[in-house]
Design a protein around this motif. Structure first.
Motif, PDB file in Angstrom:
ATOM      1  N   LEU A  22      -2.660  -1.327  10.336  1.00 32.30           N
ATOM      2  CA  LEU A  22      -2.408  -1.466   8.903  1.00 32.30           C
ATOM      3  C   LEU A  22      -0.923  -1.584   8.603  1.00 32.30           C
ATOM      4  CD1 LEU A  22      -4.946   1.173   7.506  1.00 32.30           C
ATOM      5  CD2 LEU A  22      -5.202  -1.319   7.596  1.00 32.30           C
ATOM      6  N   THR A  45      -0.268  -5.807   3.214  1.00 29.74           N
ATOM      7  CA  THR A  45      -0.473  -6.618   2.010  1.00 29.74           C
ATOM      8  C   THR A  45      -1.744  -6.116   1.330  1.00 29.74           C
ATOM      9  OG1 THR A  45      -1.841  -8.293   3.110  1.00 29.74           O
ATOM     10  CG2 THR A  45       0.542  -8.635   3.162  1.00 29.74           C
ATOM     11  N   GLU A  95      -4.459  -7.689   1.159  1.00 30.40           N
ATOM     12  CA  GLU A  95      -5.620  -8.065   1.963  1.00 30.40           C
ATOM     13  C   GLU A  95      -5.705  -7.275   3.275  1.00 30.40           C
ATOM     14  OE1 GLU A  95      -6.102 -12.192   2.618  1.00 30.40           O
ATOM     15  OE2 GLU A  95      -6.243 -12.692   0.494  1.00 30.40           O
ATOM     16  N   THR A  96      -4.658  -6.581   3.635  1.00 29.95           N
ATOM     17  CA  THR A  96      -4.708  -5.766   4.854  1.00 29.95           C
ATOM     18  C   THR A  96      -4.824  -4.287   4.528  1.00 29.95           C
ATOM     19  OG1 THR A  96      -2.287  -5.623   4.964  1.00 29.95           O
ATOM     20  CG2 THR A  96      -3.325  -7.445   6.146  1.00 29.95           C
ATOM     21  N   SER A  97      -5.049  -3.981   3.265  1.00 31.43           N
ATOM     22  CA  SER A  97      -5.223  -2.578   2.896  1.00 31.43           C
ATOM     23  C   SER A  97      -6.565  -2.077   3.419  1.00 31.43           C
ATOM     24  CB  SER A  97      -5.164  -2.415   1.380  1.00 31.43           C
ATOM     25  OG  SER A  97      -6.276  -3.047   0.769  1.00 31.43           O
ATOM     26  N   CYS A 144     -11.024  -2.177  14.202  1.00 30.45           N
ATOM     27  CA  CYS A 144      -9.552  -2.204  14.130  1.00 30.45           C
ATOM     28  C   CYS A 144      -8.927  -1.711  15.429  1.00 30.45           C
ATOM     29  CB  CYS A 144      -9.079  -1.354  12.951  1.00 30.45           C
ATOM     30  SG  CYS A 144      -9.415  -2.090  11.325  1.00 30.45           S
ATOM     31  N   ASN A 201       1.490  -5.608   8.888  1.00 35.08           N
ATOM     32  CA  ASN A 201       1.813  -6.538   7.814  1.00 35.08           C
ATOM     33  C   ASN A 201       1.121  -6.069   6.540  1.00 35.08           C
ATOM     34  OD1 ASN A 201       2.790  -8.829   6.484  1.00 35.08           O
ATOM     35  ND2 ASN A 201       0.945  -9.999   6.983  1.00 35.08           N
ATOM     36  N   HIS A 233      -8.275 -10.823   8.587  1.00 32.74           N
ATOM     37  CA  HIS A 233      -7.711 -10.172   7.400  1.00 32.74           C
ATOM     38  C   HIS A 233      -6.417  -9.423   7.721  1.00 32.74           C
ATOM     39  CE1 HIS A 233     -10.626 -11.202   4.453  1.00 32.74           C
ATOM     40  NE2 HIS A 233     -11.635 -10.604   5.056  1.00 32.74           N
ATOM     41  N   THR A 234      -6.153  -9.193   8.992  1.00 35.28           N
ATOM     42  CA  THR A 234      -4.949  -8.430   9.349  1.00 35.28           C
ATOM     43  C   THR A 234      -3.890  -9.272  10.048  1.00 35.28           C
ATOM     44  OG1 THR A 234      -6.005  -7.724  11.418  1.00 35.28           O
ATOM     45  CG2 THR A 234      -6.196  -6.252   9.535  1.00 35.28           C
ATOM     46  N   LYS A 235      -4.130 -10.559  10.232  1.00 34.45           N
ATOM     47  CA  LYS A 235      -3.101 -11.382  10.874  1.00 34.45           C
ATOM     48  C   LYS A 235      -2.057 -11.812   9.851  1.00 34.45           C
ATOM     49  CE  LYS A 235      -5.466 -15.833  10.425  1.00 34.45           C
ATOM     50  NZ  LYS A 235      -6.074 -16.953  11.174  1.00 34.45           N
ATOM     51  N   GLU A 236      -0.907 -12.159  10.364  1.00 36.25           N
ATOM     52  CA  GLU A 236       0.187 -12.557   9.482  1.00 36.25           C
ATOM     53  C   GLU A 236      -0.127 -13.906   8.847  1.00 36.25           C
ATOM     54  OE1 GLU A 236       3.871 -12.482  11.532  1.00 36.25           O
ATOM     55  OE2 GLU A 236       3.658 -10.414  12.211  1.00 36.25           O
ATOM     56  N   LEU A 273     -10.418  -3.933   3.679  1.00 38.23           N
ATOM     57  CA  LEU A 273     -11.180  -4.068   4.932  1.00 38.23           C
ATOM     58  C   LEU A 273     -12.554  -3.413   4.814  1.00 38.23           C
ATOM     59  CD1 LEU A 273      -8.388  -3.353   7.595  1.00 38.23           C
ATOM     60  CD2 LEU A 273      -9.146  -5.555   6.666  1.00 38.23           C
TER      61      LEU A 273
END
Length: 458
Positions: A110, A115, A117-119, A158, A113, A217-220, A123
C-alpha cells in the motif's frame, strides 16, 4: 340337553373371546402401522431437508482438495509447511507465524504508490464485488462469513503480489539491500525455499482474478510496469519448476498459480495422437541392450515434454529436479486428475514415460550421466520418485502414443538387438576388432584350404 346348552354357551363365549382378540390385534396392527408411517414421514422429511438442489461442485471450480487415494502416497507433498493461502488451511496453528508477515507485506504494498485506487478501502471493495466468483472457484463450500472471506482474499493476494515484486526488483538478491535487510523471507536461508513450495500447492491457491485485480490496482499508473503478473510469478518459480524457461504467452486463461506453472511447462508442446489406451515401454537398461541411443536436447530448456524417438535415437530435453520436485510433480498430476476441463493429461503422461524408463537406480544414474536429469539428489532418490509418481491415477488421454508405439516396434525387432550385441561385444575397443578380424581371416583361410583340398581330390 343340558350338556348341549353348556356346550353352546361355551362355544359362544370362546367366539366372543376370539372376537375381542381379533379386535385387539387389529388395533395393535393399526397402531404399529401408524408408528411406521410416522417414522417414514420423519425419515422423508429429514432427507428432503438435506437434499441438495444445486450441484455439489460449481462448474467453474478449479481449486481442489487432494483426494485421499493420491494423498496417501506422500501426504507431505500436498501440505503447506510455512504459510496458508486461501481457505483450506486458513487458521491452522502451525502456519500462524506468517500472518504477521502477510500484514507487513500488505503495508509495504500500500505504501508503494498511495493513491485513491490503491487504498485498502478500494481494494476490499473490488474483491467484495467478485466474492461469489471466488467462492465458486473452490470445490467445497467455504464456511466463512463474507467479511472474513474477503479479508482473507485481500491479505493473501497482496502478500503474493508484494513477494513477486520484491523478488523481481532485486535480482540477484543482495541481503544487505534495505529491501531485504529486515525481511525474514529473504534473509532466512530456508524460508524462501519453503515458501516457494507452499505457494504452488493445489490446496493453497487463490483464484487468479483476485491476484490479477489487486496487481492492476496497485501498479504505478504513470511509471512503466516492467513485467506482467504471470511472468513475475513464473520467474519466481523458475528454479523450482524444473528450471524451464518461463512461457507467459500461451493463449489460455490462467486459473491460479499452479495452473499458470502448468501452462508454462506445456509451452509450445502440442499433443499429437492421443488415446485412452497406451502400452508401456522398456526401461533404459533394456532399451540400451536393444541398441537405442539416448541424447539430451541441450539446446533447449523451454519444453521438457517434447520427447522424440527416431531411427533408434531418443532425444529428451533436460530437466532439473530439486528437493521440492516431487511435490510439484504430484500437485500438477493431482490437478490434472481433479479438473474436468483438462482433457490431455500432459504432465501425467510425462510421468508415465519417466516411470517406464527408470526402473532402478542404474537407469536413473544413466540419465543423470547423460545430463538429461540434472539434480543434486541421489540416483536412488530419483528412481524412487518416478517409480511411484503416477500411482492410482487415470491417464485419460495419453500424449505419447506414437512415441511408445515406435519404441516398442524398434525394441521387438531382433536385428537391432543383434547389432547392439555385435557393437558391444566385438566393436567396443580396438582389441576386440583385431580379434574379430583375425578370427574371420583364419576362418576364411580354413574355408579356402578345405575348398582347395576338395577340388584337388575331384
Amino acid at each position: 340337553m343340558a350338556d348341549n346348552n353348556v356346550s353352546d354357551h361355551s362355544v359362544m363365549q370362546i367366539k366372543d373371546e376370539d372376537k375381542d382378540y381379533v379386535i385387539a390385534e387389529n388395533d395393535g396392527n393399526m397402531a404399529t402401522l401408524t408408528e411406521d408411517r410416522n417414522a417414514v414421514e420423519l425419515i422423508v422429511s429429514s432427507i428432503r431437508g438435506r437434499i441438495q438442489q444445486q450441484p455439489p461442485r460449481p462448474a467453474c471450480s478449479c481449486i481442489f482438495r487432494i483426494p485421499n487415494v493420491l494423498r496417501k502416497h506422500n501426504e507431505k507433498a500436498f501440505v503447506p509447511d510455512l504459510i496458508s493461502i486461501g481457505p483450506f488451511h486458513h487458521g491452522e496453528k502451525d502456519l500462524q507465524v506468517m500472518e504477521e508477515i502477510k500484514l507487513w507485506y500488505l503495508h509495504c504494498l500500500l505504501g508503494r504508490n498511495p493513491t485513491s485506487e490503491t487504498s485498502l478501502e478500494y481494494l476490499v471493495e473490488a474483491i467484495k464485488g467478485m466474492e461469489q466468483h471466488c467462492r465458486d472457484c473452490y470445490e467445497e463450500r467455504i464456511d466463512m462469513s463474507s467479511e472474513k472471506f474477503v479479508e482473507m482474499m485481500v491479505v493473501d493476494g497482496c502478500f503474493i503480489i508484494e513477494l513477486f515484486r520484491k523478488y523481481a526488483e532485486d535480482l540477484p538478491i543482495n541481503k544487505d539491500d534495505p529491501v531485504f535487510k529486515d525481511d525474514p523471507v529473504f534473509y532466512t536461508a530456508w524460508m524462501r525455499l519453503a515458501l516457494t513450495k507452499d505457494l504452488f500447492l493445489l490446496e493453497n491457491q487463490l483464484p487468479w482474478k483476485v491476484v490479477d485485480c489487486l496487481f492492476h490496482h496497485t501498479k504505478e499508473k504513470d511509471g512503466p510496469e516492467s513485467k506482467a503478473l504471470l511472468l513475475l510469478a513464473l520467474k519466481f518459480f523458475e528454479l523450482s519448476a524444473f528450471n524451464q524457461d518461463p512461457h507467459a504467452d500461451r493463449p489460455l486463461e490462467t486459473k491460479h498459480l499452479l495452473d499458470g506453472i502448468r501452462n508454462s511447462l506445456l509451452a509450445s508442446y502440442s499433443s499429437q495422437a492421443t488415446r485412452r489406451y497406451w502400452e508401456p515401454i522398456p526401461s533404459v537398461t533394456e532399451l540400451l541392450q536393444a541398441g537405442v541411443e539416448f541424447k539430451v536436447r541441450s539446446d533447449t530448456w523451454d519444453n521438457m515434454l517434447d520427447i522424440t524417438f527416431e531411427n533408434g535415437v531418443m532425444e529428451i530435453p533436460p530437466i532439473e529436479i530439486r528437493g521440492n520436485g516431487e511435490s510439484l510433480f504430484r500437485n500438477l498430476i493431482a490437478y490434472e486428475q481433479c479438473d474436468p476441463s483438462i482433457t490431455f493429461c500432459n504432465i501425467t503422461s510425462y510421468a508415465v514415460i519417466l516411470d517406464n524408463l527408470i526402473n532402478t537406480s542404474k537407469d536413473a544414474d544413466f540419465l543423470i550421466q547423460k545430463e538429461i536429469i540434472v539434480t543434486k539428489l541421489s540416483k536412488e532418490d530419483i528412481a524412487c520418485l518416478f517409480n511411484r509418481l503416477y500411482s492410482d491415477t487415470v491417464v485419460g488421454y495419453f500424449c505419447y502414443v506414437e512415441l511408445t508405439q515406435n519404441v516398442n516396434a524398434y525394441y521387438q525387432d531382433r536385428w537391432h538387438r543383434w547389432q547392439s550385441i555385435l557393437r558391444r561385444d566385438y566393436f567396443s575397443n580396438p582389441w576386440s576388432i583385431f580379434s574379430l578380424a583375425a578370427a574371420l581371416l583364419i576362418l576364411g583361410f580354413t574355408f579356402l584350404q578345405t575348398l582347395y583340398s576338395l577340388l584337388t581330390y575331384y
